[in-house]
Write a protein that holds these residues in place. Structure first.
Motif, PDB file in Angstrom:
ATOM      1  N   ALA A  56      -8.631   9.907   0.555  1.00  0.00           N
ATOM      2  CA  ALA A  56      -8.626   8.448   0.473  1.00  0.00           C
ATOM      3  C   ALA A  56      -9.655   7.957  -0.550  1.00  0.00           C
ATOM      4  N   CYS A  92       0.840  -1.197   0.000  1.00  0.00           N
ATOM      5  CA  CYS A  92       0.000   0.000   0.000  1.00  0.00           C
ATOM      6  C   CYS A  92       0.879   1.253   0.000  1.00  0.00           C
ATOM      7  N   SER A  97       0.206   4.178   0.960  1.00  0.00           N
ATOM      8  CA  SER A  97       0.035   5.017   2.149  1.00  0.00           C
ATOM      9  C   SER A  97       0.945   4.592   3.293  1.00  0.00           C
ATOM     10  N   SER A 147      -7.787   4.248   0.968  1.00  0.00           N
ATOM     11  CA  SER A 147      -6.609   4.947   1.479  1.00  0.00           C
ATOM     12  C   SER A 147      -6.112   5.879   0.382  1.00  0.00           C
TER      13      SER A 147
END
Length: 279
Positions: free
Chosen positions: A247, A217, A219, A235
């Motif tokens: 997000a 991911c 993030s 996200s």
């Protein structure tokens, strides 16, 4: 999907800038043209898009995919030639394409190889999705055949092979990108290493309009821990702003190891949005 002014993590800013310049040229016949003026009075959605998002521009930069934003800015149409832009042992071994490579394990591969070369098939895959896909009230099962279009131009398939699951015997006939031919097309079942390998790269877009990324991911730079049953969550991504309000829901390649090998299914779950037809 939101526009951003910069890109990180190894994605080429030059590709995006070039695509933007191409779309701005008057009189261009390139199918990457974007809508710069939207008549909000005729738009059929609440938030029409006035230009392609930075994520969609990644598809524009791909040699085998074209992207067209609708005149009202509410939908985007993608068309793929169904062929990858990377090397594979499924290209004709005569190597007219310049993309043929020997299989990693010729003995196993030759025994399990699916019939046909990539060049044998002429396919166009068309998908129209909303610019702002929404989660549906209930999930829906994926069908056999194409369920998404990858950034390389090749279609994405689910975890089924015919009437059964993708088995180890089938996998032994895959190329190094978790793909093979049949029926009538080259397609991915597993994490395509030429696109993404244990990272957060954009892999493609699913039939319900949601993007799918690699196992990690953006993030957190780690494996997401809040995924739903379809390996999706909300996200920030490489293509959004950095605030909590930015997000967006998206999918990830499955983080669960498959058949005790270095295999990761692209999409073994259900659609969480409303899927369109890929035809």
């Amino acid at each position: 999907m939101k526009m951003v002014n910069c890109k990180n993590n190894g994605v080429l800013l030059g590709s995006v800038i070039s695509a933007l310049l191409l779309s701005a040229c008057s009189g261009s016949s390139d199918s990457t043209d974007t809508v710069t003026e939207v008549d909000s009075g005729t738009a059929s959605c609440g938030s029409p898009m006035t230009e392609l998002s930075s994520a969609l521009l990644e598809f524009v930069a791909a040699p085998n995919v074209t992207v067209v934003l609708s005149e009202d800015g509410c939908t985007v149409a993608l068309e793929s030639a169904g062929k990858p832009d990377h090397t594979s042992s499924y290209w004709d071994s005569g190597n007219d394409s310049g993309l043929y490579v020997e299989p990693e394990d010729a003995t196993l591969f030759d025994a399990q190889r699916s019939p046909g070369d990539i060049e044998d098939y002429i396919n166009d895959y068309n998908l129209t999705v909303p610019v702002s896909p929404e989660l549906a009230s209930s999930s829906s099962a994926t069908p056999l055949g194409a369920i998404g279009i990858s950034i390389s131009g090749a279609p994405i398939f689910n975890d089924s092979e015919g009437n059964g699951d993708v088995s180890l015997g089938v996998i032994q006939g895959f190329d190094r990108n978790g793909a093979h031919t049949g029926p009538q097309t080259y397609h991915y079942h597993l994490e395509p290493k030429a696109i993404s390998y244990d990272d957060d790269s954009l892999v493609g877009i699913m039939a319900d309009g949601f993007l799918i990324f690699g196992r990690r991911c953006y993030s957190s730079a780690d494996y997401p821990t809040d995924l739903d049953e379809s390996n999706g969550h909300a996200s920030v991504t490489l293509y959004t702003g950095s605030g909590a309000e930015d997000a967006e829901y998206h999918y990830h390649v499955s983080t669960e190891q498959y058949l005790n090998g270095d295999y990761y299914l692209i999409f073994p779950g259900n659609f969480q949005g409303t899927p369109g037809d890929i035809n």
